[in-house]
Design a protein around this motif. Structure first.
Motif, PDB file in Angstrom:
ATOM      1  N   LYS A 150       1.007  -1.116   0.108  1.00  0.00           N
ATOM      2  CA  LYS A 150       0.124   0.148  -0.039  1.00  0.00           C
ATOM      3  C   LYS A 150       0.729   1.149   0.019  1.00  0.00           C
ATOM      4  CE  LYS A 150      -3.604  -2.213   2.677  1.00  0.00           C
ATOM      5  NZ  LYS A 150      -4.383  -2.638   4.041  1.00  0.00           N
ATOM      6  N   ASP A 151       0.067   2.232  -0.301  1.00  0.00           N
ATOM      7  CA  ASP A 151       0.849   3.667  -0.440  1.00  0.00           C
ATOM      8  C   ASP A 151       2.092   3.639  -1.202  1.00  0.00           C
ATOM      9  OD1 ASP A 151      -1.209   4.599   1.237  1.00  0.00           O
ATOM     10  OD2 ASP A 151      -0.361   3.872   2.976  1.00  0.00           O
ATOM     11  N   PHE A 152       2.338   3.239  -2.448  1.00  0.00           N
ATOM     12  CA  PHE A 152       3.581   3.310  -3.033  1.00  0.00           C
ATOM     13  C   PHE A 152       3.268   3.335  -4.619  1.00  0.00           C
ATOM     14  CE2 PHE A 152       7.357   1.298  -4.874  1.00  0.00           C
ATOM     15  CZ  PHE A 152       8.407   2.378  -4.649  1.00  0.00           C
ATOM     16  N   LYS A 153       3.902   3.912  -5.654  1.00  0.00           N
ATOM     17  CA  LYS A 153       3.511   4.057  -6.977  1.00  0.00           C
ATOM     18  C   LYS A 153       4.171   2.907  -7.549  1.00  0.00           C
ATOM     19  CE  LYS A 153       3.670   7.532 -10.624  1.00  0.00           C
ATOM     20  NZ  LYS A 153       4.101   8.821 -10.981  1.00  0.00           N
ATOM     21  N   ILE A 154       3.175   2.338  -8.276  1.00  0.00           N
ATOM     22  CA  ILE A 154       3.695   0.907  -8.929  1.00  0.00           C
ATOM     23  C   ILE A 154       3.027   1.045 -10.459  1.00  0.00           C
ATOM     24  CG2 ILE A 154       3.432  -1.600  -9.076  1.00  0.00           C
ATOM     25  CD1 ILE A 154       2.846  -1.584  -5.982  1.00  0.00           C
ATOM     26  N   ARG A 155       3.843   0.882 -11.335  1.00  0.00           N
ATOM     27  CA  ARG A 155       3.236   0.956 -12.799  1.00  0.00           C
ATOM     28  C   ARG A 155       3.758  -0.342 -13.682  1.00  0.00           C
ATOM     29  NH1 ARG A 155       0.971   4.448 -11.080  1.00  0.00           N
ATOM     30  NH2 ARG A 155       0.698   6.427 -11.549  1.00  0.00           N
ATOM     31  N   GLY A 156       2.594  -0.888 -14.043  1.00  0.00           N
ATOM     32  CA  GLY A 156       2.482  -1.886 -14.956  1.00  0.00           C
ATOM     33  C   GLY A 156       2.572  -2.075 -16.402  1.00  0.00           C
ATOM     34  N   PHE A 157       3.455  -2.777 -17.079  1.00  0.00           N
ATOM     35  CA  PHE A 157       3.377  -2.448 -18.756  1.00  0.00           C
ATOM     36  C   PHE A 157       3.397  -4.047 -19.464  1.00  0.00           C
ATOM     37  CE2 PHE A 157       5.464   0.911 -16.544  1.00  0.00           C
ATOM     38  CZ  PHE A 157       5.022   2.022 -17.273  1.00  0.00           C
ATOM     39  N   ARG A 158       3.038  -3.784 -20.603  1.00  0.00           N
ATOM     40  CA  ARG A 158       3.166  -5.111 -21.192  1.00  0.00           C
ATOM     41  C   ARG A 158       4.077  -5.070 -22.240  1.00  0.00           C
ATOM     42  NH1 ARG A 158      -1.265  -8.175 -20.444  1.00  0.00           N
ATOM     43  NH2 ARG A 158      -3.311  -7.101 -19.914  1.00  0.00           N
ATOM     44  N   HIS A 159       4.900  -3.980 -22.629  1.00  0.00           N
ATOM     45  CA  HIS A 159       5.814  -4.017 -23.874  1.00  0.00           C
ATOM     46  C   HIS A 159       6.866  -3.054 -23.443  1.00  0.00           C
ATOM     47  CE1 HIS A 159       7.581  -3.946 -28.061  1.00  0.00           C
ATOM     48  NE2 HIS A 159       6.885  -4.775 -27.920  1.00  0.00           N
ATOM     49  N   LEU A 160       8.292  -3.410 -24.035  1.00  0.00           N
ATOM     50  CA  LEU A 160       9.265  -2.492 -23.861  1.00  0.00           C
ATOM     51  C   LEU A 160       8.933  -1.111 -24.326  1.00  0.00           C
ATOM     52  CD1 LEU A 160      12.313  -1.939 -23.151  1.00  0.00           C
ATOM     53  CD2 LEU A 160      12.880  -2.983 -25.480  1.00  0.00           C
TER      54      LEU A 160
END
Length: 509
Positions: A150-160
């Motif tokens: 919780k309370d942290f910036k997380i980013r998810g991606f599918r491609h380079l």
């Protein structure tokens, strides 16, 4: 040109920050990776080259040296691919170094630039938060697991290419998984009301669940040993958020989480086959991974056909049963995994299973019976709090439409929860149970009523138990008293606790 990006490596259950340094210079074109990489990291050279080219980038025809710092720590896995790729792009001048500061990257690259999930994401994200980084970039496949933090910036991606557009131009990723439905639901494998008879065994399981005690059940085939054990999770309290986070970390490191099951919210129930190796049960390997005892952390480890396990495998249980953790030592490093579990062991009275059966004759010789039972050493049996015998159930009992002893798991669980609430108030934490008491704490918390000590001394002199066995009786009696909501341990509590140790003397002397 030199660039630096932060990534992570696993060391046991902990994430170690690894600085990926990439230097592009004049010289014969090629990629050299240093910093004690394993084979999967060395092979990343070809994956990264193809991923960059197939994502629309020109691969620099320069001498490329990649250093994974600290250089004296062995690294393994494919999670460095993304960081190395962006180190090359930054070194080639396509991305400003300032845009890479304060963030971490983890992810494996396919040849077409697609990002693939890796194991250990949860420890990585927890470490990134601890280091107060700006954010962490990961494969979208690992996103739901990472959102446990919780309370942290997380980013998810599918491609380079998506990662490049996000860092270079600030394009926000479009992937936002459904919020985690973390609740108290239990994946119950069955209800205790379905078990006919076996009142004494059900009582033993209730005591075991209330105090976190280990339990050995002995009886002929078909008596209901496995049926009883599989229903134990249904009377245990739900995992707290902290317990779920710790358990999920273990499964994340072991690579057992999926996109469909990204976190653990039910108490584990592990049931390994008796041909398991010591490394499989305790943990190990060239790069150690958690074994079954750690996968059962905060839950139940069920060992059916207990004497059929190899002797060395059973003896390896001594440390986790005593300390609640496992330490694995290799030439270059030592790792420790948590292993605080409830052991439920089941066995037959002899190899054929019918010794003492009321209707079927035993086919074993005296020597065969002795050999079968001798597989369980005294120290192992001594570490099991409760021993209970389950007799065969009569056919007419099974065929009854109504089960007179069919108390539901829900009712038993209510009593277990009350007993655990008493323990939480007494010890100041929900993580400490009666089974975890140390000798000094036993003297403090296991107070006996007047006359109970003399009764206990006489009983112990007759049974001839070890010091550990005495402590086990006191801890079990403490749990029985908690189930009765009594602060002082009475004679009847000690008497009931003692009956769960008589089987040890009866069967093993």
């Amino acid at each position: 040109m030199l660039s630096k990006i932060l990534s992570f490596s696993l060391y046991g259950l902990e994430a170690i920050p690894v600085e990926v340094e990439v230097d592009l210079s004049r010289g014969l074109p090629g990629i050299t990776i240093v910093g004690l990489p394993d084979s999967s990291i060395k092979e990343s050279r070809e994956r990264i080259r193809s991923a960059l080219i197939n994502s629309g980038f020109d691969f620099p025809m320069q001498k490329i040296i990649i250093n994974l710092s600290p250089a004296d720590l062995k690294k393994e896995g494919t999670g460095f691919d993304l960081a190395i790729a962006f180190g090359i792009l930054s070194g080639d001048g396509l991305i400003e170094k300032e845009r890479l500061s304060g963030l971490a990257m983890v992810g494996e690259l396919s040849l077409d630039g697609t990002l693939k999930g890796v194991r250990g994401i949860l420890p990585f994200v927890l470490k990134a938060k601890e280091l107060k980084l700006r954010e962490i970039l990961i494969p979208v496949e690992n996103l739901r697991e990472a959102f446990l933090v919780k309370d942290f910036k997380i980013r998810g991606f599918r491609h380079l290419r998506e990662v490049f557009d996000y860092i270079k131009f600030g394009s926000e990723p479009i992937y936002s998984p459904e919020p985690l439905d973390f609740g108290s639901s239990q994946g119950i494998m069955g209800d205790f009301s379905e078990v006919h008879g076996q009142a004494l065994a059900k009582r033993a399981f209730e005591i075991s669940a209330a105090g976190g005690h280990n339990l050995l059940i002995l009886g002929p085939p078909g008596a209901g040993k496995t049926m009883l054990a599989s229903r134990l999770p249904g009377i245990l309290p739900p995992l707290t958020y902290e317990e779920a986070l710790e358990t999920t970390k273990i499964y994340s490191v072991a690579g057992l989480l999926t996109s469909e099951k990204p976190f653990i919210q039910e108490r584990p129930f592990r049931n390994p086959h008796f041909n398991i190796s010591e490394a499989g049960l305790i943990g190990g390997g060239t790069f150690p991974k958690p074994g079954e005892v750690s996968l059962a952390h905060n839950g139940v480890l069920f060992l059916d056909e207990f004497p059929e396990f190899r002797r060395d495998v059973l003896e390896a249980l001594r440390q986790p049963l005593e300390d609640g953790r496992v330490t694995i030592t290799r030439a270059a490093f030592t790792v420790t995994y948590p292993a605080k579990f409830m052991l439920i062991a089941a066995m037959n009275p002899c190899r054929c299973g019918y010794l003492g059966h009321p209707t079927r004759a035993c086919q074993c010789t005296f020597q065969e019976i002795k050999k079968y039972r001798s597989k369980l050493s005294g120290p192992i049996v001594d570490r099991i709090d409760l021993h209970v015998e389950v007799p065969p159930v009569e056919v007419k009992e099974i065929l009854r439409e109504e089960n007179p002893s069919g108390e539901t798991s829900e009712k038993i669980r209510e009593r277990v929860m009350k007993a655990r609430a008493i323990q939480e108030k007494r010890y100041g934490t929900a993580l400490k149970l009666n089974a975890h008491l140390k000798p000094k704490e036993i003297k403090r918390f296991c107070r006996l009523e007047t006359g109970a000590e003399d009764f206990l001394i006489k009983a112990l002199e007759r049974l001839g138990l070890s010091a550990r066995g005495v402590h086990k009786i006191l801890k079990v009696a403490r749990t029985i008293a908690d189930l009765s909501e009594c602060e002082i341990i009475r004679k009847e509590h000690l008497s009931e606790a003692l009956q769960y140790r008589v089987l040890e003397r009866k069967k093993y002397e």
